[in-house]
Design a protein around this motif. Structure first.
Motif, PDB file in Angstrom:
ATOM      1  N   TYR A   1      48.551  -4.387  86.967  1.00  0.00           N
ATOM      2  CA  TYR A   1      48.018  -4.360  88.334  1.00  0.00           C
ATOM      3  C   TYR A   1      49.146  -4.396  89.361  1.00  0.00           C
ATOM      4  O   TYR A   1      49.034  -3.791  90.428  1.00  0.00           O
ATOM      5  CB  TYR A   1      46.978  -5.466  88.535  1.00  0.00           C
ATOM      6  CG  TYR A   1      45.757  -5.195  87.680  1.00  0.00           C
ATOM      7  CD1 TYR A   1      44.921  -4.120  87.982  1.00  0.00           C
ATOM      8  CD2 TYR A   1      45.480  -5.942  86.539  1.00  0.00           C
ATOM      9  CE1 TYR A   1      43.835  -3.806  87.179  1.00  0.00           C
ATOM     10  CE2 TYR A   1      44.394  -5.647  85.727  1.00  0.00           C
ATOM     11  CZ  TYR A   1      43.573  -4.573  86.050  1.00  0.00           C
ATOM     12  OH  TYR A   1      42.510  -4.260  85.248  1.00  0.00           O
TER      13      TYR A   1
ATOM     14  N   PRO B   1      36.709   5.815  78.158  1.00  0.00           N
ATOM     15  CA  PRO B   1      36.124   4.466  78.157  1.00  0.00           C
ATOM     16  C   PRO B   1      34.970   4.277  77.155  1.00  0.00           C
ATOM     17  O   PRO B   1      34.749   3.161  76.678  1.00  0.00           O
ATOM     18  CB  PRO B   1      35.620   4.276  79.593  1.00  0.00           C
ATOM     19  CG  PRO B   1      36.467   5.194  80.407  1.00  0.00           C
ATOM     20  CD  PRO B   1      36.691   6.395  79.527  1.00  0.00           C
TER      21      PRO B   1
ATOM     22  N   ASP C   1      39.971  -6.891  73.171  1.00  0.00           N
ATOM     23  CA  ASP C   1      40.933  -5.837  73.559  1.00  0.00           C
ATOM     24  C   ASP C   1      40.215  -4.565  73.994  1.00  0.00           C
ATOM     25  O   ASP C   1      40.585  -3.928  74.982  1.00  0.00           O
ATOM     26  CB  ASP C   1      41.798  -5.412  72.355  1.00  0.00           C
ATOM     27  CG  ASP C   1      42.911  -6.393  72.033  1.00  0.00           C
ATOM     28  OD1 ASP C   1      43.230  -7.241  72.873  1.00  0.00           O
ATOM     29  OD2 ASP C   1      43.457  -6.295  70.907  1.00  0.00           O
TER      30      ASP C   1
ATOM     31  N   MET D   1      32.932  -0.717  87.066  1.00  0.00           N
ATOM     32  CA  MET D   1      33.629  -0.755  85.785  1.00  0.00           C
ATOM     33  C   MET D   1      32.668  -0.615  84.597  1.00  0.00           C
ATOM     34  O   MET D   1      33.093  -0.312  83.484  1.00  0.00           O
ATOM     35  CB  MET D   1      34.382  -2.090  85.614  1.00  0.00           C
ATOM     36  CG  MET D   1      35.469  -2.362  86.632  1.00  0.00           C
ATOM     37  SD  MET D   1      36.744  -1.095  86.713  1.00  0.00           S
ATOM     38  CE  MET D   1      36.180  -0.141  88.114  1.00  0.00           C
TER      39      MET D   1
ATOM     40  N   MET E   1      38.401   2.376  83.378  1.00  0.00           N
ATOM     41  CA  MET E   1      37.464   2.636  84.481  1.00  0.00           C
ATOM     42  C   MET E   1      38.143   2.300  85.808  1.00  0.00           C
ATOM     43  O   MET E   1      37.959   2.981  86.814  1.00  0.00           O
ATOM     44  CB  MET E   1      36.185   1.798  84.325  1.00  0.00           C
ATOM     45  CG  MET E   1      35.250   2.234  83.213  1.00  0.00           C
ATOM     46  SD  MET E   1      34.667   3.944  83.363  1.00  0.00           S
ATOM     47  CE  MET E   1      33.604   3.822  84.810  1.00  0.00           C
ATOM     48  N   ASN E   2      38.912   1.214  85.795  1.00  0.00           N
ATOM     49  CA  ASN E   2      39.607   0.800  87.006  1.00  0.00           C
ATOM     50  C   ASN E   2      40.636   1.846  87.439  1.00  0.00           C
ATOM     51  O   ASN E   2      40.738   2.189  88.610  1.00  0.00           O
ATOM     52  CB  ASN E   2      40.291  -0.548  86.766  1.00  0.00           C
ATOM     53  CG  ASN E   2      40.944  -1.073  88.029  1.00  0.00           C
ATOM     54  OD1 ASN E   2      40.264  -1.495  88.942  1.00  0.00           O
ATOM     55  ND2 ASN E   2      42.267  -1.004  88.093  1.00  0.00           N
TER      56      ASN E   2
ATOM     57  N   GLU F   1      37.420  -6.717  82.508  1.00  0.00           N
ATOM     58  CA  GLU F   1      38.535  -7.290  81.760  1.00  0.00           C
ATOM     59  C   GLU F   1      39.430  -8.215  82.595  1.00  0.00           C
ATOM     60  O   GLU F   1      39.813  -9.288  82.143  1.00  0.00           O
ATOM     61  CB  GLU F   1      39.346  -6.187  81.067  1.00  0.00           C
ATOM     62  CG  GLU F   1      40.138  -5.267  81.974  1.00  0.00           C
ATOM     63  CD  GLU F   1      41.576  -5.721  82.145  1.00  0.00           C
ATOM     64  OE1 GLU F   1      42.061  -6.489  81.302  1.00  0.00           O
ATOM     65  OE2 GLU F   1      42.204  -5.304  83.135  1.00  0.00           O
TER      66      GLU F   1
ATOM     67  N   LYS G   1      40.569   4.989  86.799  1.00  0.00           N
ATOM     68  CA  LYS G   1      39.832   6.165  87.268  1.00  0.00           C
ATOM     69  C   LYS G   1      39.349   5.972  88.702  1.00  0.00           C
ATOM     70  O   LYS G   1      39.432   6.876  89.534  1.00  0.00           O
ATOM     71  CB  LYS G   1      38.663   6.385  86.313  1.00  0.00           C
ATOM     72  CG  LYS G   1      37.794   7.546  86.593  1.00  0.00           C
ATOM     73  CD  LYS G   1      37.001   7.928  85.354  1.00  0.00           C
ATOM     74  CE  LYS G   1      36.134   6.819  84.813  1.00  0.00           C
ATOM     75  NZ  LYS G   1      35.416   7.225  83.592  1.00  0.00           N
ATOM     76  N   LYS G   2      38.846   4.788  88.978  1.00  0.00           N
ATOM     77  CA  LYS G   2      38.385   4.492  90.338  1.00  0.00           C
ATOM     78  C   LYS G   2      39.566   4.579  91.315  1.00  0.00           C
ATOM     79  O   LYS G   2      39.444   5.087  92.427  1.00  0.00           O
ATOM     80  CB  LYS G   2      37.771   3.095  90.368  1.00  0.00           C
ATOM     81  CG  LYS G   2      37.166   2.710  91.710  1.00  0.00           C
ATOM     82  CD  LYS G   2      36.569   1.305  91.673  1.00  0.00           C
ATOM     83  CE  LYS G   2      36.034   0.892  93.043  1.00  0.00           C
ATOM     84  NZ  LYS G   2      35.536  -0.490  93.055  1.00  0.00           N
TER      85      LYS G   2
ATOM     86  N   PHE H   1      37.201  -4.125  75.010  1.00  0.00           N
ATOM     87  CA  PHE H   1      36.531  -4.381  76.297  1.00  0.00           C
ATOM     88  C   PHE H   1      37.566  -4.229  77.420  1.00  0.00           C
ATOM     89  O   PHE H   1      37.302  -3.638  78.474  1.00  0.00           O
ATOM     90  CB  PHE H   1      35.937  -5.792  76.244  1.00  0.00           C
ATOM     91  CG  PHE H   1      35.471  -6.370  77.567  1.00  0.00           C
ATOM     92  CD1 PHE H   1      34.407  -5.820  78.256  1.00  0.00           C
ATOM     93  CD2 PHE H   1      36.084  -7.512  78.089  1.00  0.00           C
ATOM     94  CE1 PHE H   1      33.973  -6.386  79.454  1.00  0.00           C
ATOM     95  CE2 PHE H   1      35.655  -8.078  79.275  1.00  0.00           C
ATOM     96  CZ  PHE H   1      34.606  -7.506  79.971  1.00  0.00           C
ATOM     97  N   ARG H   2      38.752  -4.745  77.149  1.00  0.00           N
ATOM     98  CA  ARG H   2      39.858  -4.582  78.102  1.00  0.00           C
ATOM     99  C   ARG H   2      40.142  -3.098  78.340  1.00  0.00           C
ATOM    100  O   ARG H   2      40.211  -2.638  79.478  1.00  0.00           O
ATOM    101  CB  ARG H   2      41.101  -5.282  77.552  1.00  0.00           C
ATOM    102  CG  ARG H   2      42.376  -5.035  78.333  1.00  0.00           C
ATOM    103  CD  ARG H   2      43.546  -5.885  77.822  1.00  0.00           C
ATOM    104  NE  ARG H   2      44.656  -5.814  78.743  1.00  0.00           N
ATOM    105  CZ  ARG H   2      45.749  -5.068  78.547  1.00  0.00           C
ATOM    106  NH1 ARG H   2      45.913  -4.365  77.443  1.00  0.00           N
ATOM    107  NH2 ARG H   2      46.701  -5.047  79.457  1.00  0.00           N
TER     108      ARG H   2
ATOM    109  N   SER I   1      38.371  -0.396  77.845  1.00  0.00           N
ATOM    110  CA  SER I   1      37.314   0.359  78.501  1.00  0.00           C
ATOM    111  C   SER I   1      37.301   0.090  80.004  1.00  0.00           C
ATOM    112  O   SER I   1      37.250   1.018  80.814  1.00  0.00           O
ATOM    113  CB  SER I   1      35.956  -0.015  77.889  1.00  0.00           C
ATOM    114  OG  SER I   1      34.925   0.686  78.532  1.00  0.00           O
ATOM    115  N   THR I   2      37.371  -1.176  80.398  1.00  0.00           N
ATOM    116  CA  THR I   2      37.241  -1.464  81.825  1.00  0.00           C
ATOM    117  C   THR I   2      38.552  -1.225  82.593  1.00  0.00           C
ATOM    118  O   THR I   2      38.516  -0.847  83.751  1.00  0.00           O
ATOM    119  CB  THR I   2      36.687  -2.883  82.084  1.00  0.00           C
ATOM    120  OG1 THR I   2      37.416  -3.851  81.331  1.00  0.00           O
ATOM    121  CG2 THR I   2      35.221  -2.966  81.694  1.00  0.00           C
ATOM    122  N   ILE I   3      39.690  -1.379  81.935  1.00  0.00           N
ATOM    123  CA  ILE I   3      40.955  -1.118  82.647  1.00  0.00           C
ATOM    124  C   ILE I   3      41.084   0.392  82.915  1.00  0.00           C
ATOM    125  O   ILE I   3      41.663   0.818  83.915  1.00  0.00           O
ATOM    126  CB  ILE I   3      42.171  -1.674  81.842  1.00  0.00           C
ATOM    127  CG1 ILE I   3      43.318  -2.040  82.800  1.00  0.00           C
ATOM    128  CG2 ILE I   3      42.680  -0.686  80.810  1.00  0.00           C
ATOM    129  CD1 ILE I   3      44.448  -2.813  82.117  1.00  0.00           C
TER     130      ILE I   3
ATOM    131  N   ASP J   1      48.187  -7.769  81.845  1.00  0.00           N
ATOM    132  CA  ASP J   1      47.364  -7.291  82.960  1.00  0.00           C
ATOM    133  C   ASP J   1      48.109  -7.413  84.284  1.00  0.00           C
ATOM    134  O   ASP J   1      48.071  -6.510  85.114  1.00  0.00           O
ATOM    135  CB  ASP J   1      46.071  -8.118  83.055  1.00  0.00           C
ATOM    136  CG  ASP J   1      44.930  -7.461  82.290  1.00  0.00           C
ATOM    137  OD1 ASP J   1      45.186  -6.477  81.581  1.00  0.00           O
ATOM    138  OD2 ASP J   1      43.788  -7.937  82.414  1.00  0.00           O
TER     139      ASP J   1
END
Ligand code: FE2
Ligand code: FE2
Ligand code: ZN
Lengths: 563, 360
Positions: A74, A105, A137, B44, A146-147, B94, A149-150, A139-140, A142-144, A70
């Motif tokens: 980032y 996602p 993983d 998220m 979304m991040n 996450e 995309k934002k 969950f990772r 899906s939200t990474i 991660d």
């Protein structure tokens, strides 16, 4: 034991081995005696054998390893901004990310949910620990995503489409195919969905095109963020593939599973091909501005990842267990890509329906034509004029291409199974289930609905098998609607209340943008509704005509486009 | 041919390079944030799991053979006018999840390594080593049962917010059960004759002291209502058995037996629980204030708490003999149990539920 400290002790303290650690962790489970766990997600498979080599890892090393990954992701996103990535990024590419990142996602988090379904079936706790890590993983993932995309929304020139992303996912006529993909992981027979469809096929075969081929193309378009995120996602995938293979090995020696396994491999392979190749093939071939003739085309990538790596080295070896592999379908999929122009026809379909999308699709130009013709000989004769028409009709005030009578395009039927349009006309077919008429893109998809997703398979009861339900044909939802009203209902309108979210070009001036008024007065129709209303004779005639296909009219003469 | 110079693509793809309708629409605009501004967690999480009542135009497109769709509101007895109201208090996605989990893993590993390096394990009181082997060894299975129950439960919730809160809860529990397992293995290396690695499971499966707890855990594992599982774990099991054993026994007794390591390993779970409890209390709070089903939910959740409360309290009482096994008896079971009952009362009060009969 409590003797004094020595340097040696400090530097090389003995710990327990990873084998010892995993075997202790594997001993955490027990068979309940007071209350039995309910078999809440049933399967028709029998799972008996404890798999031989499940992955060896414990959460104590897993979490720091993932955090480290991660940090790299980032850090790279920050660096991309410092390096002004968006000044040089190709909008043609980022626009398609509005669709891709709207879809992905949900399948990712569905994979996390799927772990609940296989965890209780797992023979042996080591495999269940593997499923636990996969759950986290996913969950990772899906939200990474979304991040990411934002992050695009905040930094890219046109945020419209990103701003409505999850709403758009539920409504759009293109993202509909991604919902079939995600729901396929979590509904119906637990092994069919959460093991064969998700892991044995989607993850093992198709994540390479998704998460390895896509990032390369992103980089060629100045997008360094997507590769960072998705290669990191892909690095978790070998673990998932291992989980799925262990589970498969726990079933494969029982001949009573073979019939079901053959059914599910056939269904899952064909449907993954139909969906993933439609979407990813389009992104890679039509979302790029890079026309380097030395790079591999999507079909070349497919040959490497799907044909060589998956079919030859993963699927074929299953034959030694007595599993019949559907060689015909693999070559049929290949033919659809190479000889029947599947990806090109899908891209054409996405473009024709642009007003009910939520991203911009610009016309392909001369430079693109040359590359396509080089990689796919004969492409220009079949698709060149279409893209010229598309460019011509991209100016507000022109007839919307979806309703334009001049160009000759005929809007396709939908496939009830894969939910993709039936763009390969000669393969189009119809079938009946419980007295109702359905349309399919191919015989394989017809088989999926009429034979595989039923309560019985080849005379054998399959009480756990799922069913295709819901309003599977997107066009049925807006049959008889005015296009402008449909767009409003979809919510694909920009904040000014009149400019359409999607645009058929990459021109960023306000004057160039289509509004609801430009498309009003056209009525949407569902080809399936019309087909069901026909008499039997008319229906047969229609199907024959449909299968004969159409021809795009030449796009000559005075023209506001650049060709 | 090109007569439309104004239509040349913009030179830069960066935000602000051109102005046009929507060019400043830089926020997800399809949900109502809980506060004035959407949090990163909300961005998220919300609407990633779709809902036919919101944006899922074509409805769920696959069904189970009995006609149940991919997600169903009927998977719990609790009802809600709006399932999308709940937000996890710990706001995990996450990045925050891995940061927190990884920090805990690092801290625990350091404490164990340094402790072992300094020879601390060799100084543990002998009676205490047996307690660790038998009872921490047994208790780790309880945590495992709860963790796998939550792993199951995270498939069923009607929103992404609920399911992700349950998923991270599961992740914390499963990390902790492994923490305990590996910890016992590692200190076993420093103890003469080692630690009987099967003692824990033997006690878990056979020792009458643990059978009430095992029964309570199996009751949760066997529940088919995912919210019953979530509530039973966080509202009932954790205060009555989890904290009772972790804080009321281990954390209080360890130091008197020269053990400064086990409390560090165990207290991570108390930190995990504070967050999971906050999430669960918030969910119950939302459900008890539902505009249509407040009373119905109060009845259902109270039933769960009553049912699991009885089992867990009986199990807690059976644990009493453990308090007399260490050589130095610095903590009293009666006091610890009273504290556990108080804690349950306080949690119920916080959610707005009446305390169950066992502590009323
Ligand atoms: Fe994933
Ligand atoms: Fe995966
Ligand atoms: Zn199809």
């Amino acid at each position: 034991m409590a003797a004094g400290l020595t340097l040696n002790k400090i530097t090389s303290q003995k710990g327990i081995s990873i084998a010892e650690a995993t075997s202790r962790v594997a001993d955490l489970g027990w068979t309940p005696t007071y209350v039995q766990e309910a078999q809440t997600f049933p399967t028709d498979y029998k799972i008996s054998k404890v798999p031989r080599d499940p992955m060896k890892q414990v959460l104590r090393s897993y979490f720091p390893m993932q955090e480290e990954k991660d940090n790299r992701v980032y850090g790279a996103l920050d660096a991309a901004l410092r390096g002004d990535m968006f000044r040089n990024v190709e909008p043609r590419w980022v626009e398609w990310m509005k669709l891709f990142l709207a879809i992905i996602p949900f399948p990712e988090i569905s994979a996390a949910r799927a772990m609940a379904m296989v965890a209780r079936l797992a023979p042996g706790e080591e495999l269940r620990t593997g499923f636990t890590m996969q759950m986290v993983d996913e969950f990772r993932h899906s939200t990474i995503q979304m991040n990411l995309k934002k992050w695009y929304m905040e930094n890219y020139i046109d945020p419209a489409g990103f701003d409505i992303t999850e709403k758009a996912f539920g409504k759009c006529y293109a993202s509909t195919i991604g919902r079939q993909f995600g729901e396929g992981f979590i509904c119906g027979d637990a092994i069919t969905s959460a093991n064969v469809y998700l892991t044995v096929v989607a993850e093992t075969a198709f994540t390479n095109t998704l998460f390895v081929a896509m990032p390369s193309e992103a980089a060629r378009n100045g997008d360094y963020a997507l590769p960072t995120v998705f290669l990191s996602v892909q690095s978790d995938e070998s673990r998932h593939i291992g989980n799925g293979h262990s589970m498969l090995m726990a079933m494969i020696n029982d001949p009573s599973n073979h019939q079901l396994l053959e059914r599910d491999l056939k269904y899952a392979f064909w449907q993954n091909h139909a969906i993933v190749d439609a979407a990813i093939g389009t992104f890679i071939e039509y979302g790029t501005t890079n026309r380097d003739k030395n790079k591999e085309s999507y079909v070349e990538l497919w040959h490497r990842w799907i044909y060589e790596d998956y079919y030859r080295t993963y699927m074929l070896p299953l034959e030694k267990y007595g599993i019949k592999i559907h060689h015909d379908d693999v070559s049929a999929a290949w033919d659809r890509l190479v000889k029947k122009n599947y990806v090109h026809k899908i891209a054409q379909f996405f473009a024709v329906g642009w007003p009910v999308n939520f991203w911009r699709i610009e016309a392909q130009t001369d430079k693109d034509f040359e590359w396509f013709e080089h990689k796919y000989p004969g492409w220009y004769a079949e698709f060149g004029d279409f893209w010229k028409w598309y460019a011509r009709k991209s100016v507000p005030g022109e007839t919307n291409i979806l309703f334009d009578q001049e160009n000759g395009y005929v809007y396709p039927h939908r496939c009830w199974s894969c939910m993709c349009p039936c763009v390969i006309r000669e393969d189009f077919c119809v079938g009946e289930v419980d007295g109702k008429l359905y349309t399919y893109c191919s015989e394989q998809c017809k088989w999926t609905h009429t034979v595989a997703f039923q309560a019985e398979y080849e005379g054998r009861p399959t009480p756990a098998m799922g069913r295709f339900k819901g309003q599977r044909i997107w066009e049925d939802c807006y049959h008889g609607w005015d296009l402008a009203d449909a767009i409003k209902d979809l919510g694909f309108v920009r904040p000014d209340g009149k400019t359409i979210t999607a645009q058929p070009h990459l021109r960023f001036g306000p004057k160039d943008m289509w509004t609801l008024d430009h498309v009003r007065g056209n009525t949407l129709q569902s080809p399936l509704v019309l087909l069901r209303e026909m008499s039997l004779a008319d229906r047969e005639k229609h199907v024959a005509q449909y299968r004969a296909g159409f021809k795009i009219n030449p796009c000559n003469g005075s023209c506001s486009c650049r060709h | 041919m090109d007569t439309q110079t104004a239509t040349q693509p913009a030179k830069s793809g960066a935000a602000g390079a051109a102005e046009f309708p929507g060019s400043d629409s830089r926020k997800f605009n399809y949900f109502e944030p809980k506060g004035r501004k959407a949090t990163h967690y909300e961005d998220m999480t919300l609407d990633v799991q779709p809902d036919p009542d919101r944006y899922l135009l074509q409805d769920w497109i696959i069904n189970f053979p009995d006609g149940t769709p991919t997600y169903s509101k009927d998977w719990t007895r609790v009802k809600a006018a709006d399932w999308h109201k709940f937000r996890a208090v710990d706001q995990e996605w996450e990045k925050t999840h891995y940061q927190r989990q990884s920090t805990i893993c690092g801290t625990i590993q350091n404490v164990i390594d340094n402790g072992r390096r300094s020879g601390a394990v060799g100084r543990f009181d002998k009676s205490w080593v047996k307690v660790l082997a038998d009872h921490v060894g047994a208790y780790k299975h309880a945590e495992f049962g709860l963790g796998t129950s939550l792993m199951q439960a995270q498939r069923y919730g009607f929103t992404q917010m609920i399911n992700n809160a349950i998923l991270t809860n599961s992740s914390y529990k499963l990390r902790f059960t492994q923490d305990l397992t590996l910890y016992l293995g590692e200190i076993g290396l420093d103890i003469e004759g080692g630690i009987d690695k099967d003692a824990g499971k033997r006690n878990w499966l056979e020792n009458p002291i643990w059978q009430g707890t095992r029964r309570a855990v199996e009751e949760i594992m066997g529940a088919t209502d995912y919210l019953e599982q979530y509530v039973a774990i966080n509202i009932v099991f954790e205060p009555l058995i989890g904290e009772l054993f972790r804080s009321g026994f281990i954390l209080q007794m360890a130091a008197a037996h020269n053990d400064f390591i086990t409390p560090s390993v165990v207290s991570a779970a108390e930190g995990d629980y504070e967050r999971n409890l906050a999430n669960c209390v918030e969910l119950i709070h939302v459900l008890l204030n539902d505009k249509d089903y407040a009373l119905h939910n109060r009845i259902v959740i109270s039933e769960w708490i009553e049912k699991h409360g009885k089992l867990c309290l009986a199990a807690a009482v059976q644990l009493q003999p453990i308090w007399s096994q260490p050589r130095v008896k610095v903590a009293s079971f009666t006091e610890a149990l009273e504290q556990a009952r108080n804690r349950l009362r306080m949690i119920c009060a916080e959610t707005g539920l009446a305390a169950p009969s066992i502590v009323a």
